[in-house]
Motif scaffolding. Structure first.
Motif: not given
Ligand code: NDP
Length: 286
Positions: A83-87
């Protein structure tokens, strides 16, 4: 007649050079294409594969990071990391190396990746886009096979293609890609009654099974194109495909070797997808 060889190493080299050129052009626009690879556990083959992916990326000017996590990593923690990498706008592609440890649900993990960053093309949204003919990321192995057919100028229109294997990452997407090029496609699998009767009708055969010598010369129509996706070991421990290469090459028109065929193309297409992800992100932010 002896088949002409489709040299995956040479074609992959050419593709990497094109990716390097386009990556430099994108960097000149202020965008540094970047791939984040997540490896959970210490599976030896996965360690080799991820190292290759990082090296290939670095050699073509793409920025690649490899995050290693212990086998005990809770799934929730991996999902949070994705999720962090998605953002993260500096990351364009996310790849979770499979297989995952047994306590994780691979589908759930892959579906946590933002489709716009799904450079492996395994997300259900990528599969759906391929099925309905919308833009999306194509899984690297069948995409590489299509590039190999392109490289010999092969026109699939009206041809009969037989795909042996129906996995979500090779057989099924392969069949859809061939269909999109107007081939008539037959998909065979372990319950197919008479495989030889099918393959003997084929202008193009893609073998994606994982069984050494499962495609023999008596199963191939003279002049057919034979693409060997399989990766197996022979009695001496050497890498070999699904095709009885020496015998089939006496019958086929074109054939891909193992090693030096689909394998290097799979690796090259990951770079193509990562570059495409960065280009799409750059275009979207203009
Ligand atoms: P899977 O095991 O997921 O799928 C194998 C397929 O082969 C299944 O659909 C299975 O049918 C079918 N099959 C098994 N036995 C037979 C048989 N006797 N006759 C006809 N079909 C049969 O494998 P993958 O699709 O993931 O991979 C296939 C091969 O390709 C493997 O060797 C793998 O290592 C290799 N590979 C190579 C890559 C590369 O970069 N070169 C990348 C990815 C994979 P059913 O569905 O009925 O069980």
């Amino acid at each position: 007649m002896t088949a002409q060889i489709i040299d995956g190493n040479a074609l992959a080299r050419q593709i990497r050079a094109e990716v390097a050129h386009q990556t430099a052009a994108l960097q000149a626009r202020g965008v540094a294409p970047a791939l984040a690879i997540l490896l959970v556990g210490d599976d030896p083959a996965s360690q080799v594969y991820t190292r290759h992916k990082v090296n290939d990326s670095t050699e073509t000017g793409l920025r690649a990071t490899l995050e290693r996590h212990p086998v005990s990593m809770p799934q929730a923690q991996l999902l949070a990391r994705i999720e962090a990498l998605n953002h993260d706008p500096a990351v364009h592609g996310i790849l979770v190396q499979l297989p995952l440890p047994r306590h994780m649900d691979a589908s759930k993990v892959i579906e946590a990746i933002a489709p716009a960053k799904d450079v492996d093309g395994f997300h259900v949204a990528s599969a759906g886009a391929l099925m309905v003919g919308r833009p999306g990321f194509w899984p690297c192995t069948p995409y590489g096979c299509m590039k190999m057919l392109d490289s010999i100028g092969y026109d699939l229109q009206g041809k009969h293609a037989v795909v042996i294997g129906r996995s979500n990452i090779v057989g099924k997407p392969m069949a859809l890609m061939l269909l999109a090029k107007n081939a008539t496609v037959t998909i065979c699998h372990s319950a197919t009654r008479d495989l030889k009767a099918m393959t003997l009708q084929a202008d193009v055969i893609v073998a994606a099974v994982g069984k050494r010598n499962m495609l023999t010369a008596d199963m191939v129509k003279p002049g057919a194109v034979v693409i060997d996706v399989g990766m197996n070991r022979n009695d001496e421990g050497k890498l070999c495909g699904d095709v009885d290469f020496e015998a089939v090459r006496q019958i086929a028109g074109w054939i891909t070797p193992v090693p030096g065929g689909v394998g290097p193309m799979t690796r090259a297409m990951l770079l193509v997808n990562t570059l495409a992800a960065a280009e799409r992100a750059a275009d979207a932010s203009r």
